[in-house]
Enzyme design. Structure first.
Site: not given
Length: 261
Positions: A131-132, A212, A215, A238
């Site tokens: 995702c990062c 985010c 998280c 990240c």
């Protein structure tokens, strides 16, 4: 009159900055206060084409205020992952306006990539690294295109993974500046108070390090300031802050630096 000897044309394949140059800058500015260092770096062009990267988190206002006082024309880059707190976006707008920055840039993930790799928007829940990568690391790479150097807000006290943080380092052939690397929490708090800087609205609720929304969680008393990031996962960064590897001295006999023809 004899003709001057012809200079051999070489392809300069050297990186923009070397570890030796970073070491020299660390030595030059050792003991120099942060604002003086920044003013000198900008005025003398020591970092080339440089921008400051900000997450607009709980401590971001200090670095941004120092950079603005040194040179408000330095670009400010913000990566909007499309998973940010609304409070962070509002805080960004507040600080940019208050500090008088003239070049504010926002970069976001590529829509087609998100559609293919995170169609449900839930990748953070089972693959936070992935995702990062698509929401922050890749956009950050695009944002740094054309930059010779960038300014980070990292501080050594934030976590054990950030200890022994130099003011200047080389990452991916770019110079990376950590102006607040040696600041402690008390110094940051004193600066906030002295300059009457606005606070991130979520800080009072216990969010000490804000990324985010999915998280990021509150930090409990006695925990590492970044303990609220990716809680429950074996993950502390990240991915935009890569490990720094010293760059070897360039060998003039290297074929990459030999005549073209």
């Amino acid at each position: 009159m004899a003709e001057p000897a012809r200079q051999i044309d070489l392809i300069d394949a050297r990186p923009a900055f070397t570890q030796a140059q970073a070491d020299a800058l660390n030595a030059r500015f050792e003991g120099v206060d942060t604002i003086t260092m920044l003013k000198t770096v900008f005025a003398e062009g020591l970092a080339g084409n440089v921008a400051v990267v900000s997450s607009f988190g709980t401590e971001s206002a200090v670095l941004l205020d120092l950079v603005a006082k040194a040179d408000p024309t330095v670009p400010v880059i913000f990566v909007d992952t499309l998973k940010m707190f609304a409070e962070t976006l509002n805080y960004r707008d507040t600080l940019i306006k208050r500090m008088g920055f003239t070049d504010s840039r926002t970069v976001a993930p590529i829509a087609d990539v998100i559609a293919k790799k995170d169609e449900t928007g839930l990748r953070w829940s089972y693959d936070p690294d992935g995702c990062c990568e698509i929401r922050k690391v890749e956009p950050m790479k695009r944002a740094k295109d054309g930059l010779d150097a960038w300014i980070s807000g990292r501080k050594a006290f934030q976590s054990v993974t950030r200890q022994n943080l130099p003011r200047f380092e080389v990452e991916d052939c770019r110079l990376k500046l950590n102006p607040l690397g040696d600041w402690n929490k008390a110094e940051l708090e004193a600066y906030f108070e002295a300059e009457n800087l606005p606070r991130h609205p979520l800080e009072a609720q216990g969010y000490l390090s804000i990324g985010c929304e999915p998280c990021t969680s509150k930090v409990m008393p006695g925990e590492d300031p970044r303990a609220g990031r990716w809680r429950g996962w074996d993950k502390v960064e990240c991915g935009i802050h890569s490990p720094v590897t010293p760059i070897p001295v360039i060998d003039p006999e290297d074929p990459a630096n030999q005549p073209v023809f």
